[in-house]
Design an enzyme around this catalytic site. Structure first.
Site, PDB file in Angstrom:
ATOM      1  N   SER A 140       0.842  -1.198   0.000  1.00  0.00           N
ATOM      2  CA  SER A 140       0.000   0.000   0.000  1.00  0.00           C
ATOM      3  C   SER A 140       0.874   1.244   0.000  1.00  0.00           C
ATOM      4  CB  SER A 140      -0.897   0.013   1.249  1.00  0.00           C
ATOM      5  OG  SER A 140      -1.578   1.238   1.378  1.00  0.00           O
ATOM      6  N   TYR A 153      -1.738  -0.129  10.237  1.00  0.00           N
ATOM      7  CA  TYR A 153      -1.812  -0.532   8.823  1.00  0.00           C
ATOM      8  C   TYR A 153      -0.506  -0.201   8.094  1.00  0.00           C
ATOM      9  CZ  TYR A 153      -4.062  -1.088   4.218  1.00  0.00           C
ATOM     10  OH  TYR A 153      -4.405  -1.492   2.939  1.00  0.00           O
TER      11      TYR A 153
END
Length: 242
Positions: A140, A153
């Site tokens: 990501s 995250y």
């Protein structure tokens, strides 16, 4: 028949990737944890396009569940092996770190990072024995630059990037490649609560990406044309982080 396993394939990027790999000729193993209806819809779309697939439910954060599911699959396919693995499953539990609960931290790490470890370790032996394999990890933008409110995250995705680079060096001699894809803002149910109208102003291309565009990149990395690409992190973010 060539087999590809896509984790978290019932929705979003995983679903688009499963559908694309089936179009490429893979028999796609559709992993999901609980949303059977959505996973069945992925399979239905694959079959409507003339492809092949099957469902394989398990919790990616459980080593025991993974072992049981993959042992069952291997028993049903004694002459086959999974040559492409897309580690896509992941969750978000966003919060400022000062307010973050241990469960929010652990669940994100368990799903993204430990899931990668458990599944990849399980499938590596067959890939190396057959001297052919593709491992593609869904990282990501958060793992590259960090995002406020996503310490958990961002940490999980950054660790996944580091693991990608290390593992690529371990298995390259056996013709197994390991790469990561780092999407930016992509229109999926994981980003539906974001303010797209405002955030797309930050993107040089002026829009959110489509799941099918990410799937196309995964398709290339899974192909024979990508045989000399390994240990790479490829961003797909409309120029947001360059």
């Amino acid at each position: 028949m060539k087999y590809a396993l896509v984790t978290g394939a019932s929705r979003g990027l995983g679903k688009a990737t499963a559908i694309r790999l089936a179009k490429d000729g893979f028999s796609v193993i559709i992993n999901y944890q609980s949303n059977k209806e959505a996973a069945e819809d992925t399979l239905r779309q694959i079959e409507e396009n003339g492809g092949q697939g099957e469902l394989l439910p398990f919790d990616v954060s459980s080593a025991e569940a993974i072992e049981k599911a993959l042992e069952s699959w291997s028993a049903a396919h004694p002459d086959d092996y999974i040559s492409v693995l897309v580690n896509n499953a992941g969750i978000r539990q966003d919060n400022l770190m000062i307010f973050m609960q241990e469960d929010q931290w652990n669940r994100v790490i368990d799903t993204t990072l430990n899931g990668f470890f458990y599944i990849t370790r399980r499938l590596l032996k067959d890939m190396m024995t057959h001297r052919s394999g593709r491992i593609i990890n869904m990282a990501s933008l958060s793992g590259l630059k960090g995002m406020p409110g996503q310490t958990n995250y961002s940490a999980a995705k950054a660790a996944l990037i580091g693991a990608t680079k290390a593992l690529a060096q371990e298995v390259a001699a056996r013709k197994v490649t390991v790469n990561a894809v780092a999407p930016g803002f992509i229109s999926t149910d994981m980003t539906k609560e974001l303010n797209e109208a405002e955030l797309k102003k930050l993107v040089p291309l002026g829009r959110f990406g489509k799941p099918e565009e990410v799937a196309a990149l995964v398709s290339f990395l899974a192909s024979d044309d990508a045989a000399y690409i390994t240990g790479q992190v490829i961003s797909i973010n409309g120029g947001l982080y360059t």
